[in-house]
Design an enzyme around this catalytic site. Structure first.
Site: not given
Ligand code: AMP
Length: 176
Positions: A61, A98
């Site tokens: 994305r 996770e």
């Molecule tokens: P993180 O590594 O936990 O910061 O997760 C980031 C990636 O996971 C991003 O590239 C988002 O596309 C996806 N992501 C995580 N949580 C969400 C959410 N609540 N809604 C949409 N995309 C999410």
């Protein structure tokens, strides 16, 4: 268009992709030319004076507004992808999610020591993905790195993962 209006356009999907996750669907932001222009203008205003030479987008994305922003800034674009997708020599960074390990890759010649890099992704949640991307880009010896997200989930406080001297910007901040 106000920031609140843009926040209202983001579609919330409960229990996607798994129960308990409130998924922020950004496709609705790209649906109308007005909100797409607004996002593009905000990104341009944020970074137009930073001397950005390369925008790096994180799969997948980060591939929507990443190249669009590179065009506005007259910068190049490089993708960070999941393992096995990039065809040439790569650098890789592993990180813990996770459930288990994951890794991201970038082409070894995508960035150089004179580059001022903007790393862009759609959303900051726990920050694991961006932290790995930041480490990967830093290892390539670039001049400076900026970090950007369309959306930040503020309650997860992932900003604290990044060094204090690194500018972290998000456009739409959500408390839940
Ligand atoms: P993180 O590594 O936990 O910061 O997760 C980031 C990636 O996971 C991003 O590239 C988002 O596309 C996806 N992501 C995580 N949580 C969400 C959410 N609540 N809604 C949409 N995309 C999410």
């Amino acid at each position: 268009m106000s920031i609140q209006k843009l926040k209202d356009i983001v579609r919330n999907i409960s229990d996607f992709p798994i129960p308990g996750i409130e998924f922020k669907d950004i496709t609705t932001l790209f649906q109308s030319p007005e909100s797409l222009h607004e996002l593009s203008d905000i990104l341009y205003e944020m970074y137009k004076d930073k001397g950005i030479t390369m925008v790096v987008g994180i799969e997948s994305r980060g591939f929507f507004m990443g190249p669009a922003t590179a065009l506005r800034l007259n910068a190049g674009f490089a993708p960070i992808r999941k393992p096995g997708k990039l065809p040439y020599k790569v650098y890789e960074e592993s990180y813990t999610k996770e459930y288990g390990e994951d890794a991201i890759q970038i082409h070894a010649d995508a960035l150089g020591k004179d580059d001022v890099v903007l790393i862009h992704d759609d959303l900051l949640a726990t920050g694991g993905t961006m932290l790995a991307a930041y480490k990967l880009v830093k290892k390539m010896g670039v001049k400076k790195v900026y970090l950007n997200f369309l959306i930040e989930l503020e309650m997860l406080d992932a900003r604290k993962l990044f060094p204090e001297d690194v500018e972290v910007e998000s456009i739409l901040k959500f408390e839940i």
